[in-house]
Design a protein around this motif. Sequence first.
Motif, mmCIF file in Angstrom:
data_model
loop_
_atom_site.group_PDB
_atom_site.id
_atom_site.type_symbol
_atom_site.label_atom_id
_atom_site.label_comp_id
_atom_site.label_asym_id
_atom_site.label_seq_id
_atom_site.Cartn_x
_atom_site.Cartn_y
_atom_site.Cartn_z
ATOM 1 N N PRO A 1 0.584 -1.250 0.172
ATOM 2 C CA PRO A 1 -0.287 -0.320 0.019
ATOM 3 C C PRO A 1 1.150 1.693 0.057
ATOM 4 O O PRO A 1 0.598 2.543 -0.796
ATOM 5 N N ALA A 2 2.155 1.172 0.918
ATOM 6 C CA ALA A 2 2.630 3.195 0.907
ATOM 7 C C ALA A 2 3.693 2.591 -0.777
ATOM 8 O O ALA A 2 3.073 3.486 -1.066
ATOM 9 N N ALA A 3 3.818 1.675 -1.048
ATOM 10 C CA ALA A 3 4.515 2.048 -3.153
ATOM 11 C C ALA A 3 3.506 1.983 -3.398
ATOM 12 O O ALA A 3 3.509 3.513 -4.608
ATOM 13 N N ARG A 4 2.366 1.903 -3.741
ATOM 14 C CA ARG A 4 0.681 1.955 -4.443
ATOM 15 C C ARG A 4 0.257 3.812 -4.423
ATOM 16 O O ARG A 4 0.113 4.268 -5.231
ATOM 17 N N SER A 5 0.775 3.999 -2.889
ATOM 18 C CA SER A 5 0.034 5.412 -2.343
ATOM 19 C C SER A 5 0.637 6.764 -3.120
ATOM 20 O O SER A 5 0.440 7.816 -3.431
ATOM 21 N N ARG A 6 2.009 6.468 -3.590
ATOM 22 C CA ARG A 6 2.759 6.990 -4.384
ATOM 23 C C ARG A 6 2.473 7.547 -5.555
ATOM 24 O O ARG A 6 2.557 8.680 -6.358
ATOM 25 N N ASP A 7 1.783 6.622 -6.588
ATOM 26 C CA ASP A 7 1.460 6.721 -7.661
ATOM 27 C C ASP A 7 -0.156 7.053 -7.714
ATOM 28 O O ASP A 7 -0.353 8.335 -7.959
ATOM 29 N N GLU A 8 -0.926 6.751 -6.182
ATOM 30 C CA GLU A 8 -1.529 6.882 -6.366
ATOM 31 C C GLU A 8 -2.337 8.697 -5.833
ATOM 32 O O GLU A 8 -3.459 9.489 -6.539
ATOM 33 N N ARG A 9 -1.538 9.233 -5.277
ATOM 34 C CA ARG A 9 -1.770 9.494 -4.262
ATOM 35 C C ARG A 9 -1.448 11.027 -5.919
ATOM 36 O O ARG A 9 -1.975 12.335 -5.784
ATOM 37 N N TRP A 10 -0.481 10.545 -7.021
ATOM 38 C CA TRP A 10 -0.446 11.966 -7.972
ATOM 39 C C TRP A 10 -1.531 11.883 -8.639
ATOM 40 O O TRP A 10 -2.236 12.733 -9.324
ATOM 41 N N MET A 11 -2.307 10.154 -9.278
ATOM 42 C CA MET A 11 -3.483 10.261 -9.260
ATOM 43 C C MET A 11 -4.574 11.210 -9.567
ATOM 44 O O MET A 11 -4.857 12.182 -9.744
ATOM 45 N N ASP A 12 -4.814 11.299 -7.480
ATOM 46 C CA ASP A 12 -5.674 12.625 -6.706
ATOM 47 C C ASP A 12 -5.271 13.571 -7.262
ATOM 48 O O ASP A 12 -6.480 14.338 -7.530
ATOM 49 N N TRP A 13 -4.595 13.878 -7.198
ATOM 50 C CA TRP A 13 -3.702 15.354 -7.499
ATOM 51 C C TRP A 13 -4.018 15.762 -8.626
ATOM 52 O O TRP A 13 -4.736 16.439 -8.851
ATOM 53 N N SER A 14 -3.371 14.882 -9.297
ATOM 54 C CA SER A 14 -4.348 15.030 -11.069
ATOM 55 C C SER A 14 -6.082 15.326 -11.594
ATOM 56 O O SER A 14 -5.932 16.720 -11.505
ATOM 57 N N ALA A 15 -6.408 14.717 -10.266
ATOM 58 C CA ALA A 15 -8.076 14.895 -10.983
ATOM 59 C C ALA A 15 -8.140 16.070 -9.796
ATOM 60 O O ALA A 15 -9.593 16.806 -10.688
ATOM 61 N N ALA B 1 1.121 6.916 -11.472
ATOM 62 C CA ALA B 1 1.406 8.681 -11.500
ATOM 63 C C ALA B 1 1.619 9.376 -13.232
ATOM 64 O O ALA B 1 1.265 10.476 -12.611
ATOM 65 N N ASP B 2 2.506 8.765 -13.473
ATOM 66 C CA ASP B 2 2.788 9.277 -14.676
ATOM 67 C C ASP B 2 1.240 9.853 -16.139
ATOM 68 O O ASP B 2 1.323 10.190 -16.673
ATOM 69 N N ILE B 3 0.271 8.349 -16.077
ATOM 70 C CA ILE B 3 -0.976 8.582 -17.173
ATOM 71 C C ILE B 3 -1.982 9.546 -16.744
ATOM 72 O O ILE B 3 -1.559 11.242 -17.424
ATOM 73 N N PRO B 4 -2.705 10.002 -15.676
ATOM 74 C CA PRO B 4 -3.139 11.796 -15.772
ATOM 75 C C PRO B 4 -2.588 12.635 -15.650
ATOM 76 O O PRO B 4 -3.037 14.086 -16.907
ATOM 77 N N ALA B 5 -1.814 12.822 -15.822
ATOM 78 C CA ALA B 5 -0.523 14.805 -15.293
ATOM 79 C C ALA B 5 -0.123 14.330 -16.869
ATOM 80 O O ALA B 5 0.083 15.364 -17.260
ATOM 81 N N GLY B 6 0.673 13.099 -17.631
ATOM 82 C CA GLY B 6 1.402 13.337 -18.254
ATOM 83 C C GLY B 6 -0.177 13.614 -20.015
ATOM 84 O O GLY B 6 0.361 13.160 -20.486
#
Length: 221
Positions: free
Chosen positions: A93-107, A167-172
């Motif tokens: 979960p900790a590793a996954r959160s690094r991607d998900e926080r950027w996904m949520d920030w993008s949204a 993490a890269d997909i929504p912002a990218g």
Amino acid sequence: MSDQTGLTIWGRRSAFNVQKVMWLVGELDIPHTHIDAGGDAGGLDTPEFRAMNPHGKVPVIRDADGTVVWESHTILRYLAAVYGKQSFWHDDPAARSRDERWMDWSATALQPAFLTGLFWGYYRTPEDRRDWTAIKAKQDACAQYMRVLDAELADRPYLSGDRLGLADIPAGACLFRYFGMGLDYPEVPNVQAWFARLQERPAYRAHVMLPFDNLYGRLAF
């Protein structure tokens, strides 16, 4: 509505949220059927579509086992968990959160400022109806967010780390339109280097780098 032999994706290819999903599908090389829906293609108000997504929006996916998922970032998480465990999904979960926080920030931050703010307010609004005060505010917000991304990318090639991740997909997915719609943007060399790396990826070129000049000054889909 589909052949039901694999993954089916509903949505028009020019739709930003659909492009995010199609990009990941391309990266994971998932066999799929695409059905044009929304905009001029219509089809979102049929009983069959509303049974899948009561909100009547795209993208929507249906997997071979009948699983239906809507909301683009939820779809990204689902596809990564099912098809991308060796590359796009972390069980920790900790590793996954690094991607998900950027996904949520993008949204919640980048996409409202850019897509529904700057892109709609400037690019998709007819010239005689543009609110330049609002456009400038959204332009400044996007510049601030690009600088945040630039700082994050100073020590790694992708938001996700050493390789492309969720993490890269929504912002990218924003970058092709952001750098290509003709407005000034800040000096963000790390973001521009990231963008250059994304452009080398066949799935990004195929699903995100699509002409969007047909949307200029067009408020309707």
